[in-house]
Design a protein around this motif. Structure first.
Motif, mmCIF file in Angstrom:
data_model
loop_
_atom_site.group_PDB
_atom_site.id
_atom_site.type_symbol
_atom_site.label_atom_id
_atom_site.label_comp_id
_atom_site.label_asym_id
_atom_site.label_seq_id
_atom_site.Cartn_x
_atom_site.Cartn_y
_atom_site.Cartn_z
ATOM 1 N N MET A 111 0.858 -1.176 0.000
ATOM 2 C CA MET A 111 0.000 0.000 0.000
ATOM 3 C C MET A 111 0.897 1.230 0.000
ATOM 4 S SD MET A 111 -3.036 -1.351 0.162
ATOM 5 C CE MET A 111 -4.073 0.052 0.510
ATOM 6 N N LEU A 112 0.671 2.126 -0.958
ATOM 7 C CA LEU A 112 1.425 3.376 -1.022
ATOM 8 C C LEU A 112 0.800 4.361 -0.036
ATOM 9 C CD1 LEU A 112 3.624 5.062 -2.535
ATOM 10 C CD2 LEU A 112 1.783 5.810 -4.064
ATOM 11 N N LEU A 113 1.592 4.847 0.905
ATOM 12 C CA LEU A 113 1.100 5.834 1.870
ATOM 13 C C LEU A 113 1.377 7.257 1.423
ATOM 14 C CD1 LEU A 113 2.078 4.234 5.294
ATOM 15 C CD2 LEU A 113 -0.056 4.010 3.994
ATOM 16 N N ASN A 114 2.466 7.429 0.653
ATOM 17 C CA ASN A 114 2.835 8.751 0.174
ATOM 18 C C ASN A 114 3.821 8.586 -0.970
ATOM 19 O OD1 ASN A 114 4.918 11.062 0.169
ATOM 20 N ND2 ASN A 114 3.151 11.934 1.215
ATOM 21 N N GLY A 115 3.554 9.269 -2.086
ATOM 22 C CA GLY A 115 4.480 9.221 -3.197
ATOM 23 C C GLY A 115 3.779 9.303 -4.547
#
Length: 156
Positions: free
Chosen positions: A90-94
């Motif tokens: 899961m991408l949290l930031n970017g």
């Protein structure tokens, strides 16, 4: 540093306070919902996800986030990078790619009233949660800077 390792795939691994997380430093071009650049986590045990959709973490697993429901719109938000949170992450930031195109390059993006989706139009109904999710980077591909705000407003 103690407890930190770097393997041959440029994955930085650290374990602190019972959480084992990875920071993958990729050079890959982001051209699919399975690819991203940024902070990713691999936990939650959730399967049958849609890559490129937005989910919230309820403490046990990931569920589609929805601006119509405060309990799903105000928690930790992540962008699914595949069908399983533990395997694909899961991408949290970017930088990531959404499953649908949200708008025009430069648009501010909000959590949508359609579960799992993002929109360039802020929700406006009574009880809706207005939360900035990031910014559109391309007008047709779904490429975004995914940066969920920790602030939100509930429409009365």
């Amino acid at each position: 540093a103690s407890g930190v390792t770097i393997d041959s795939n440029t994955i930085v691994k650290a374990q602190t306070g019972g959480f084992n997380g990875n920071l993958l430093l990729e050079k890959a071009y982001v051209d699919a919902t399975s690819k991203s650049q940024g902070i990713k986590v691999f936990f939650g045990g959730t399967t049958s996800m849609t890559a490129g959709n937005v989910y919230f973490f309820d403490g046990l697993g990931w569920t589609a986030a929805d601006a119509d429901a405060a309990n799903t719109a105000t928690e930790l938000i992540g962008l699914a990078l595949g069908t399983a949170s533990d395997t694909h992450g899961m991408l949290l930031n970017g930088i990531g790619m959404l499953s649908t195109d949200p708008g025009t390059a430069g648009d501010v993006l909000y959590l949508s009233t359609t579960a799992g989706r993002v929109s360039s139009t802020a929700p406006s109904g009574s009880g809706d949660i207005v939360r900035v999710i990031g910014y559109c980077l391309h007008s047709t591909t779904g490429l975004v800077y995914f940066n969920p705000s920790s602030s939100w407003v509930e429409i009365s």
